[in-house]
Design a protein around this motif. Structure first.
Motif, PDB file in Angstrom:
ATOM      1  N   TYR A 204       1.336  -1.255   0.043  1.00 48.50           N
ATOM      2  CA  TYR A 204      -0.252  -0.057  -0.149  1.00 48.50           C
ATOM      3  C   TYR A 204       0.308   1.316  -0.099  1.00 48.50           C
ATOM      4  O   TYR A 204       1.861   1.058   0.280  1.00 48.50           O
ATOM      5  CB  TYR A 204      -0.906  -0.554   1.223  1.00 48.50           C
ATOM      6  CG  TYR A 204      -2.122  -0.269   1.132  1.00 48.50           C
ATOM      7  CD1 TYR A 204      -3.529  -0.378   1.345  1.00 48.50           C
ATOM      8  CD2 TYR A 204      -1.929  -2.568   1.143  1.00 48.50           C
ATOM      9  CE1 TYR A 204      -4.565  -0.915   0.941  1.00 48.50           C
ATOM     10  CE2 TYR A 204      -2.965  -3.357   0.914  1.00 48.50           C
ATOM     11  CZ  TYR A 204      -4.889  -2.484   0.949  1.00 48.50           C
ATOM     12  OH  TYR A 204      -5.442  -3.128   1.032  1.00 48.50           O
ATOM     13  N   THR A 205       0.074   2.536  -0.666  1.00 45.81           N
ATOM     14  CA  THR A 205       1.162   3.781  -0.262  1.00 45.81           C
ATOM     15  C   THR A 205       0.298   4.336   0.596  1.00 45.81           C
ATOM     16  O   THR A 205      -0.938   3.973   1.438  1.00 45.81           O
ATOM     17  CB  THR A 205       0.946   4.377  -1.921  1.00 45.81           C
ATOM     18  OG1 THR A 205      -0.378   4.371  -1.841  1.00 45.81           O
ATOM     19  CG2 THR A 205       2.333   3.631  -2.882  1.00 45.81           C
ATOM     20  N   LEU A 206       0.942   5.756   1.155  1.00 42.45           N
ATOM     21  CA  LEU A 206       0.229   6.236   1.825  1.00 42.45           C
ATOM     22  C   LEU A 206      -0.447   8.132   1.228  1.00 42.45           C
ATOM     23  O   LEU A 206       1.260   8.180   0.476  1.00 42.45           O
ATOM     24  CB  LEU A 206       1.475   6.810   3.486  1.00 42.45           C
ATOM     25  CG  LEU A 206       0.654   7.721   4.389  1.00 42.45           C
ATOM     26  CD1 LEU A 206      -0.549   7.043   4.637  1.00 42.45           C
ATOM     27  CD2 LEU A 206       1.764   8.054   5.418  1.00 42.45           C
ATOM     28  N   THR A 207      -1.319   8.803   1.036  1.00 40.09           N
ATOM     29  CA  THR A 207      -1.947   9.519   0.542  1.00 40.09           C
ATOM     30  C   THR A 207      -1.847  10.372   2.096  1.00 40.09           C
ATOM     31  O   THR A 207      -2.888  10.551   3.288  1.00 40.09           O
ATOM     32  CB  THR A 207      -2.839   9.555   0.410  1.00 40.09           C
ATOM     33  OG1 THR A 207      -3.128   8.833  -1.056  1.00 40.09           O
ATOM     34  CG2 THR A 207      -3.484  11.369  -0.289  1.00 40.09           C
ATOM     35  N   VAL A 208      -0.903  11.996   2.305  1.00 41.17           N
ATOM     36  CA  VAL A 208      -0.928  12.436   3.415  1.00 41.17           C
ATOM     37  C   VAL A 208      -1.749  13.814   3.144  1.00 41.17           C
ATOM     38  O   VAL A 208      -1.412  14.042   2.023  1.00 41.17           O
ATOM     39  CB  VAL A 208       0.345  12.783   4.090  1.00 41.17           C
ATOM     40  CG1 VAL A 208       0.146  13.856   5.043  1.00 41.17           C
ATOM     41  CG2 VAL A 208       0.606  11.514   4.354  1.00 41.17           C
ATOM     42  N   ALA A 209      -2.981  14.592   3.663  1.00 40.30           N
ATOM     43  CA  ALA A 209      -3.061  15.563   3.269  1.00 40.30           C
ATOM     44  C   ALA A 209      -3.273  16.530   4.668  1.00 40.30           C
ATOM     45  O   ALA A 209      -2.686  15.942   5.813  1.00 40.30           O
ATOM     46  CB  ALA A 209      -4.099  15.898   2.591  1.00 40.30           C
ATOM     47  N   SER A 210      -3.610  17.965   4.403  1.00 43.25           N
ATOM     48  CA  SER A 210      -3.782  18.649   5.739  1.00 43.25           C
ATOM     49  C   SER A 210      -4.490  19.869   5.897  1.00 43.25           C
ATOM     50  O   SER A 210      -4.997  19.882   4.917  1.00 43.25           O
ATOM     51  CB  SER A 210      -2.638  20.191   6.078  1.00 43.25           C
ATOM     52  OG  SER A 210      -2.104  20.401   4.608  1.00 43.25           O
ATOM     53  N   ALA A 211      -5.033  19.907   7.093  1.00 43.06           N
ATOM     54  CA  ALA A 211      -6.395  20.624   7.383  1.00 43.06           C
ATOM     55  C   ALA A 211      -5.985  21.510   8.292  1.00 43.06           C
ATOM     56  O   ALA A 211      -5.041  21.345   9.782  1.00 43.06           O
ATOM     57  CB  ALA A 211      -7.709  20.074   7.213  1.00 43.06           C
ATOM     58  N   ASP A 212      -6.252  23.589   8.266  1.00 42.77           N
ATOM     59  CA  ASP A 212      -6.285  23.996   9.293  1.00 42.77           C
ATOM     60  C   ASP A 212      -7.398  24.391  10.093  1.00 42.77           C
ATOM     61  O   ASP A 212      -6.808  24.557  11.562  1.00 42.77           O
ATOM     62  CB  ASP A 212      -6.085  25.495   8.203  1.00 42.77           C
ATOM     63  CG  ASP A 212      -4.781  25.597   7.205  1.00 42.77           C
ATOM     64  OD1 ASP A 212      -4.086  25.461   7.722  1.00 42.77           O
ATOM     65  OD2 ASP A 212      -5.911  26.368   6.753  1.00 42.77           O
ATOM     66  N   ASN A 213      -8.877  23.689   9.860  1.00 41.97           N
ATOM     67  CA  ASN A 213      -8.894  23.804  11.553  1.00 41.97           C
ATOM     68  C   ASN A 213     -10.766  22.951  11.020  1.00 41.97           C
ATOM     69  O   ASN A 213     -10.470  21.733  10.202  1.00 41.97           O
ATOM     70  CB  ASN A 213     -10.292  25.126  11.439  1.00 41.97           C
ATOM     71  CG  ASN A 213     -10.402  25.472   9.704  1.00 41.97           C
ATOM     72  OD1 ASN A 213     -11.529  24.282   9.433  1.00 41.97           O
ATOM     73  ND2 ASN A 213      -9.640  26.719   9.941  1.00 41.97           N
ATOM     74  N   ASP A 214     -11.165  22.347  12.098  1.00 34.40           N
ATOM     75  CA  ASP A 214     -11.918  21.447  12.092  1.00 34.40           C
ATOM     76  C   ASP A 214     -13.087  21.440  11.058  1.00 34.40           C
ATOM     77  O   ASP A 214     -13.080  20.341  10.108  1.00 34.40           O
ATOM     78  CB  ASP A 214     -12.893  21.341  13.128  1.00 34.40           C
ATOM     79  CG  ASP A 214     -12.471  21.555  14.540  1.00 34.40           C
ATOM     80  OD1 ASP A 214     -11.039  20.775  14.576  1.00 34.40           O
ATOM     81  OD2 ASP A 214     -12.927  21.694  15.475  1.00 34.40           O
TER      82      ASP A 214
END
Length: 357
Positions: free
Chosen positions: A109-119
């Motif tokens: 498997y690979t890993l997909t990473v994302a980010s978020a600033d708030n809820d």
């Protein structure tokens, strides 16, 4: 009968090995080989092992795009980091991500990473990843008391695994470190050193771990035969600044305490500052025990006695559990907890003699 791999060996350099090739070599149907490769629970462990070994022998590499079309899977695990978290950029994150990546790659498997600033951005990010088919399931770090992520994935019937636990555990798989046992044992350690008036500074109460660690502290006091004093328990501390402020409040009480248990290492480092400002020496006049095992604690003066967490191991186990969940295993069978590792250093010592007079 041994698998007939000889007929394929001359073609490996010329063409990609297919599921059909492996099926013929193993004497299985292509459907069985495909389901074994994808971890379906209706395939026996023995057959999965045979297929895995054949894939290794033949250097079989699936075409991820074709596989996604046929199975509806991308063979990718999703992780969304909330950058507003108090320690989102701290070194433990690198260890955690390395563990997740290693656990994912072991199973192809690979890993997909994302980010978020708030809820709000966090939930939108998850929805976008689901809409675009970027991941087959998600790792959810920092289990929360009221966790919108869990509700969303339950409703959408999307596989997920928590780093932490949930009281409402329907549909939840998880990996967690038993912080409550660490807090219990921290009190026992201090009581054995002669401390009886012990404060507790807890972490953020939005996180599920805070209630567990508070309960562990209370259990430790009872097990040690010590009176629980609610005024010595203060919550929602996450930073060194919080630790300095709350530490000052506790150390200025008329009946001075001799030890403080902190649910977070960074808070404990703030307590050091409060002690120094009052002319108190940590490890002699005041004992401090914490939890996390961050690098700064090892280099504090004196080094911080703490309960260390192996975040790399946690990441790897979360990836493995999520892949099993994606493969169809029930969440109730995918719940693991481990103990933290006690690191006794210089910040704890015998209770001052003045405390007994």
């Amino acid at each position: 009968m041994a698998p007939n791999t000889a007929s394929l060996s001359n073609d490996r350099a010329a063409m990609r090995v297919t599921i059909g090739d492996m099926a013929a070599a193993l004497g299985l149907t292509k459907s069985t080989v495909s389901r074994a490769l994808n971890g379906y629970p209706d395939i026996s462990d023995n057959t999965k092992l045979r297929v895995k070994r054949m894939a290794e022998d033949l250097n079989y590499m699936p075409l991820s795009h074709a596989q996604a079309i046929k199975t509806g899977r991308t063979r990718s695990l999703g992780l969304v980091l909330q950058l507003s978290d108090h320690d989102a950029q701290r070194p433990f994150l690198a260890e955690f991500l390395a563990g997740v990546s290693a656990g994912a790659s072991t199973e192809g498997y690979t890993l997909t990473v994302a980010s978020a600033d708030n809820d709000i951005h966090l939930i939108d990010t998850f929805r976008n990843l689901l809409r675009d088919g970027k991941a087959d399931g998600f790792i959810l770090p920092r289990a929360m008391v009221d966790d919108l992520r869990v509700s969303m994935f339950r409703d959408a019937d999307v596989p997920f695994v928590l780093y932490g636990r949930q009281d409402n555990d329907t549909g939840c798989a998880w990996f967690d470190v038993r912080g409550e046992d660490a807090m219990h044992d921290a009190v026992r350690h201090l009581a054995n050193l002669g401390h009886s008036r012990i404060g507790f500074i807890n972490g953020g109460t939005i996180y599920n771990y805070a209630g567990l660690r508070r309960d562990g502290f209370v259990r430790g006091m009872a097990a040690s035969g010590l009176n629980f004093a609610p005024e010595l328990v203060i919550e929602d501390a996450m930073t060194p600044e919080d630790g300095a402020r709350i530490g000052a409040r506790l150390l200025d009480l008329p009946n001075r305490l001799t030890a403080i248990v902190c649910a977070v290492d960074r808070v404990a480092l703030g307590v050091y500052k409060a002690a120094e400002e009052r002319g108190m020496k940590v490890g002699t006049d005041l004992s401090v025990v914490a939890y996390d095992g961050i690098h700064e604690g090892a280099h504090a003066q004196p080094p911080l006695t703490t309960y260390s967490v192996d975040n790399r191991q946690a990441g790897a186990r979360l990836a493995t559990l999520l892949i099993r969940r994606i493969g169809g295993e029930p969440p109730e069978a995918l719940r693991e907890t481990v103990a933290a590792t006690f690191l006794e250093r210089g910040s704890t010592g015998p209770a001052p003699q003045s405390a007994h007079t």
